[in-house]
Design a protein around this motif. Sequence first.
Motif, PDB file in Angstrom:
ATOM      1  N   TYR A   1      12.103   0.590  75.858  1.00  0.00           N
ATOM      2  CA  TYR A   1      13.347   1.084  75.238  1.00  0.00           C
ATOM      3  C   TYR A   1      14.184  -0.085  74.699  1.00  0.00           C
ATOM      4  O   TYR A   1      14.712  -0.036  73.586  1.00  0.00           O
ATOM      5  CB  TYR A   1      14.138   1.900  76.263  1.00  0.00           C
ATOM      6  CG  TYR A   1      15.472   2.378  75.759  1.00  0.00           C
ATOM      7  CD1 TYR A   1      15.560   3.433  74.853  1.00  0.00           C
ATOM      8  CD2 TYR A   1      16.665   1.770  76.177  1.00  0.00           C
ATOM      9  CE1 TYR A   1      16.794   3.873  74.376  1.00  0.00           C
ATOM     10  CE2 TYR A   1      17.893   2.199  75.703  1.00  0.00           C
ATOM     11  CZ  TYR A   1      17.945   3.253  74.805  1.00  0.00           C
ATOM     12  OH  TYR A   1      19.164   3.679  74.320  1.00  0.00           O
TER      13      TYR A   1
ATOM     14  N   TYR B   1      16.994  -2.886  71.002  1.00  0.00           N
ATOM     15  CA  TYR B   1      17.915  -4.005  71.232  1.00  0.00           C
ATOM     16  C   TYR B   1      17.323  -5.353  70.843  1.00  0.00           C
ATOM     17  O   TYR B   1      17.629  -6.377  71.453  1.00  0.00           O
ATOM     18  CB  TYR B   1      18.428  -3.943  72.686  1.00  0.00           C
ATOM     19  CG  TYR B   1      19.264  -2.684  72.853  1.00  0.00           C
ATOM     20  CD1 TYR B   1      20.545  -2.621  72.315  1.00  0.00           C
ATOM     21  CD2 TYR B   1      18.734  -1.540  73.445  1.00  0.00           C
ATOM     22  CE1 TYR B   1      21.294  -1.456  72.389  1.00  0.00           C
ATOM     23  CE2 TYR B   1      19.480  -0.368  73.524  1.00  0.00           C
ATOM     24  CZ  TYR B   1      20.758  -0.335  72.999  1.00  0.00           C
ATOM     25  OH  TYR B   1      21.502   0.818  73.048  1.00  0.00           O
TER      26      TYR B   1
ATOM     27  N   GLY C   1      25.771   6.786  82.006  1.00  0.00           N
ATOM     28  CA  GLY C   1      24.407   6.724  81.446  1.00  0.00           C
ATOM     29  C   GLY C   1      24.126   5.360  80.849  1.00  0.00           C
ATOM     30  O   GLY C   1      23.683   5.249  79.700  1.00  0.00           O
TER      31      GLY C   1
ATOM     32  N   TYR D   1      25.566  -4.084  76.807  1.00  0.00           N
ATOM     33  CA  TYR D   1      26.419  -4.394  75.654  1.00  0.00           C
ATOM     34  C   TYR D   1      27.703  -3.549  75.639  1.00  0.00           C
ATOM     35  O   TYR D   1      28.766  -3.983  75.216  1.00  0.00           O
ATOM     36  CB  TYR D   1      25.633  -4.178  74.346  1.00  0.00           C
ATOM     37  CG  TYR D   1      25.388  -2.715  74.034  1.00  0.00           C
ATOM     38  CD1 TYR D   1      26.282  -1.995  73.251  1.00  0.00           C
ATOM     39  CD2 TYR D   1      24.282  -2.028  74.549  1.00  0.00           C
ATOM     40  CE1 TYR D   1      26.072  -0.645  72.991  1.00  0.00           C
ATOM     41  CE2 TYR D   1      24.078  -0.691  74.298  1.00  0.00           C
ATOM     42  CZ  TYR D   1      24.976  -0.001  73.519  1.00  0.00           C
ATOM     43  OH  TYR D   1      24.782   1.337  73.279  1.00  0.00           O
TER      44      TYR D   1
ATOM     45  N   ASP E   1      23.540   5.354  86.076  1.00  0.00           N
ATOM     46  CA  ASP E   1      22.412   5.967  85.372  1.00  0.00           C
ATOM     47  C   ASP E   1      21.676   6.934  86.284  1.00  0.00           C
ATOM     48  O   ASP E   1      21.714   6.806  87.514  1.00  0.00           O
ATOM     49  CB  ASP E   1      21.438   4.923  84.813  1.00  0.00           C
ATOM     50  CG  ASP E   1      20.595   5.532  83.695  1.00  0.00           C
ATOM     51  OD1 ASP E   1      21.119   5.704  82.570  1.00  0.00           O
ATOM     52  OD2 ASP E   1      19.416   5.890  83.937  1.00  0.00           O
TER      53      ASP E   1
ATOM     54  N   ASP F   1      24.478  12.272  87.288  1.00  0.00           N
ATOM     55  CA  ASP F   1      23.817  13.373  86.592  1.00  0.00           C
ATOM     56  C   ASP F   1      24.881  14.131  85.816  1.00  0.00           C
ATOM     57  O   ASP F   1      25.707  14.837  86.403  1.00  0.00           O
ATOM     58  CB  ASP F   1      23.119  14.300  87.605  1.00  0.00           C
ATOM     59  CG  ASP F   1      22.382  15.437  86.906  1.00  0.00           C
ATOM     60  OD1 ASP F   1      22.493  15.555  85.665  1.00  0.00           O
ATOM     61  OD2 ASP F   1      21.697  16.197  87.599  1.00  0.00           O
ATOM     62  N   VAL F   2      24.877  13.991  84.513  1.00  0.00           N
ATOM     63  CA  VAL F   2      25.931  14.592  83.686  1.00  0.00           C
ATOM     64  C   VAL F   2      25.830  16.113  83.636  1.00  0.00           C
ATOM     65  O   VAL F   2      26.739  16.768  83.126  1.00  0.00           O
ATOM     66  CB  VAL F   2      25.933  14.009  82.252  1.00  0.00           C
ATOM     67  CG1 VAL F   2      26.186  12.519  82.274  1.00  0.00           C
ATOM     68  CG2 VAL F   2      24.647  14.343  81.498  1.00  0.00           C
TER      69      VAL F   2
ATOM     70  N   ALA G   1      27.302   5.738  75.853  1.00  0.00           N
ATOM     71  CA  ALA G   1      26.578   5.471  74.606  1.00  0.00           C
ATOM     72  C   ALA G   1      25.195   6.109  74.645  1.00  0.00           C
ATOM     73  O   ALA G   1      24.397   5.810  75.548  1.00  0.00           O
ATOM     74  CB  ALA G   1      26.457   3.959  74.381  1.00  0.00           C
TER      75      ALA G   1
END
Length: 271
Positions: free
Chosen positions: A24, A29, A68, A74, A90, A148-149, A171
């Motif tokens: 990822y 990135y 998250g 960044y 996360d 956990d959203v 983000a």
Amino acid sequence: MEGEMLKTAAAMKACYQGFDPAAYLQYNYTPPRADFERRDSIVPWKLSCLHRALTEDDIRGDVLVDVGSGPTLYQVMSGCERFNRVILSDFLEVNRRELQSWLQEDKSSLDWTTYFKYVCQLEGRSSSAWTEKAARLRSVVSDVLPIDVHQSCPLSQGSLPSYGADCLVSAFCLESVSPDLPSFTSALSNISSLLKRGGYLLLIGALGESFYMGAPGLCIPVVPLDEAQVCFSLRASGYELLQLCIYHLPADMKVGVDDVTGVFFAKAKKA
Ligand SMILES: C[S@@+](CC[C@H](N)C(=O)[O-])C[C@H]1O[C@@H](n2cnc3c(N)ncnc32)[C@H](O)[C@@H]1O
């Protein structure tokens, strides 16, 4: 209907079990998406939005929560100068481990030097001040928590002061863990419970994206959003929208790791 939504949110969580932080990071990135020589590169654009949003209204306070975080840092490089505590979070343990590894200065952790240097320049400091900034970030991160959203209380009880966080950053999380717009809006409402009244939300996300690669061969579905839907969800979740900036992806940033067409940056205040 609610059961159906939960079922698909659960399917999204299962999908994340194959997420590979190293892949990822490599996809998103490194250049061209993180090219600090180019003003139209996506990462410098995001860093500038965050810097501007925090300095324009002189936003500062006690607790900043990043929702998250993934394996990335960044998104808190400007905020770490303005808040006494930064909480990273996360869903996946592999990502939390990646963040801990950087915090503990493990030799194998990712090198964020060019990012720190760029943010130092935005702040009017010499790029050689990046070591101080990295030390500042390490000193203010108090926790790296599971989140956990899709839960009405996304963080475990007692993680935050009773009045909530002063500011939230998030983000590319909500749209990439939600099967549809109602689920995205519900996740936004859930994370809002972490924020105090009058607190700020800095939300960055993908526009027009239906999938991204979370690992070689792993396509993670994304709810494709447009600007009107972002505005709708923010209003429905009790926010006053203060600023919405849009980035249109130049052709050479379309590198085959997703089908994103743009990025939004929203600054909003919880009513
Ligand atoms: C596209 S990545 C974004 C990472 C990072 N914030 C960034 O800007 O690159 C989405 C992140 O959401 C996390 N995630 C997956 N399911 C989640 C959930 N139910 N609640 C919160 N985060 C979740 C993933 O582990 C992943 O790190």
